[in-house]
Design an enzyme around this catalytic site. Sequence first.
Site, PDB file in Angstrom:
ATOM      1  N   ASP A 179       1.041  -1.205  -0.020  1.00 18.74           N
ATOM      2  CA  ASP A 179       0.150  -0.079   0.036  1.00 18.74           C
ATOM      3  C   ASP A 179       0.737   1.303   0.133  1.00 18.74           C
ATOM      4  O   ASP A 179       2.064   1.121   0.348  1.00 18.74           O
ATOM      5  CB  ASP A 179      -0.820  -0.143   1.242  1.00 18.74           C
ATOM      6  CG  ASP A 179      -1.878   1.216   1.362  1.00 18.74           C
ATOM      7  OD1 ASP A 179      -2.414   1.486   0.234  1.00 18.74           O
ATOM      8  OD2 ASP A 179      -1.887   1.619   2.433  1.00 18.74           O
ATOM      9  N   ASP A 206      -0.163   4.996   1.066  1.00 21.93           N
ATOM     10  CA  ASP A 206      -0.402   5.964   1.969  1.00 21.93           C
ATOM     11  C   ASP A 206      -0.112   5.360   3.699  1.00 21.93           C
ATOM     12  O   ASP A 206      -0.852   4.423   3.736  1.00 21.93           O
ATOM     13  CB  ASP A 206      -1.753   6.857   1.841  1.00 21.93           C
ATOM     14  CG  ASP A 206      -1.677   7.552   0.529  1.00 21.93           C
ATOM     15  OD1 ASP A 206      -0.689   7.881  -0.048  1.00 21.93           O
ATOM     16  OD2 ASP A 206      -2.843   7.882   0.191  1.00 21.93           O
ATOM     17  N   THR A 256      -2.862   0.535  -4.598  1.00 26.25           N
ATOM     18  CA  THR A 256      -3.222   1.715  -3.923  1.00 26.25           C
ATOM     19  C   THR A 256      -4.680   2.267  -4.303  1.00 26.25           C
ATOM     20  O   THR A 256      -4.741   1.989  -5.667  1.00 26.25           O
ATOM     21  CB  THR A 256      -2.213   2.861  -3.874  1.00 26.25           C
ATOM     22  OG1 THR A 256      -2.851   4.165  -3.173  1.00 26.25           O
ATOM     23  CG2 THR A 256      -1.821   3.438  -5.122  1.00 26.25           C
ATOM     24  N   ALA A 257      -5.499   2.738  -3.565  1.00 25.47           N
ATOM     25  CA  ALA A 257      -6.757   3.498  -4.057  1.00 25.47           C
ATOM     26  C   ALA A 257      -6.325   4.771  -4.881  1.00 25.47           C
ATOM     27  O   ALA A 257      -7.248   5.204  -5.154  1.00 25.47           O
ATOM     28  CB  ALA A 257      -7.576   3.596  -2.814  1.00 25.47           C
ATOM     29  N   LYS A 304      -9.652  -3.556  -4.645  1.00 23.46           N
ATOM     30  CA  LYS A 304      -7.954  -3.631  -4.580  1.00 23.46           C
ATOM     31  C   LYS A 304      -7.559  -5.087  -4.737  1.00 23.46           C
ATOM     32  O   LYS A 304      -6.705  -5.619  -5.500  1.00 23.46           O
ATOM     33  CB  LYS A 304      -7.128  -2.989  -3.505  1.00 23.46           C
ATOM     34  CG  LYS A 304      -5.726  -2.989  -3.369  1.00 23.46           C
ATOM     35  CD  LYS A 304      -5.232  -2.492  -2.144  1.00 23.46           C
ATOM     36  CE  LYS A 304      -5.245  -0.872  -2.094  1.00 23.46           C
ATOM     37  NZ  LYS A 304      -4.501  -0.383  -0.907  1.00 23.46           N
ATOM     38  N   ASP A 315      -1.492  -0.351   6.219  1.00 20.09           N
ATOM     39  CA  ASP A 315      -1.703   0.356   7.279  1.00 20.09           C
ATOM     40  C   ASP A 315      -3.323   0.303   7.806  1.00 20.09           C
ATOM     41  O   ASP A 315      -3.587   0.240   8.818  1.00 20.09           O
ATOM     42  CB  ASP A 315      -1.518   1.859   7.341  1.00 20.09           C
ATOM     43  CG  ASP A 315      -2.582   2.626   6.404  1.00 20.09           C
ATOM     44  OD1 ASP A 315      -3.337   3.249   7.022  1.00 20.09           O
ATOM     45  OD2 ASP A 315      -2.342   2.296   5.361  1.00 20.09           O
TER      46      ASP A 315
END
Length: 283
Positions: free
Chosen positions: A29, A31, A134-135, A179, A202
């Site tokens: 991921d 962020d 990632t989104a 995802k 996270d």
Amino acid sequence: MTERPHILPPPPGGGALRRPDEPGAAFFDLDRTLIAGSSAFQFGRAAYRAGIVTRRQLATDAWENVLFRLRGSTDASTDAVRDRVARMLEGVRVRDLQRLSPDVLAGVLPRLYPRMLEIAYAHQDAGRPVFICTAAAQEMAELMAIVLTFDGAVGSVSEVVDGHYTGRAGGPFTYREGKAEAIRELADREGIDLAASWAYSDSESDLPMLRLVGHPVAVNPDKELARIARGEGWEIMRFERLGRRLRVAGAATLAAGIGGLGSIVIRRRSAPPRRLEAVRRGR
């Protein structure tokens, strides 16, 4: 229209995407996992300087970035950011957005967690390809993957018509199960054994991704992910310390002082040295 997920070309000198004796991969991921804070905020700063977003929009993004640093993502906040970015992009030339790349990188790269980068490279050296998942926008994901010499990227795709963004989605939103589905497609296409793979995130929202692989790792986990990771015996790594030090009043001051756009200083604590050796050995 941009396709997803994208596999970056091999480096000069060639070489297979993965070694035959190492069928796994590593998925990261972005962020709060690879970087401190939100890449969307750094994109917003660059867009503000280019005149694409207003000062008020940037102030909103700054406050959301503080909340994200404090508590992690929520479904509502993620949807709000996605919708706001979609509205911002409507009618914008793709080339104009691409020209923001140097400014975006100037904000993002200093926020990289050096230890996470070491771990990613240890996976590569062990023969596992590494991917950003990632989104955030596919453009952001690919930009980071190219600069960090990762092997590919999975992100959310925006529709493009005649060289301009329409403000509509160009594919599934790579968030939660979206995802995980993108990773499954990538693994099927590239012959990656997910049971032999690693995933780092996270957020509780990434549980579908983390449960896909044989080696899930919680990095700066939010409260719910930390609870689940402890219960399931997953490894937990922590670098983010802002939530323990920042008071709400300080956060408000930071958001109000958006004109300066000063960096938030965080502490970084390295994982034990044996971590890299465990990655190399595939433990």
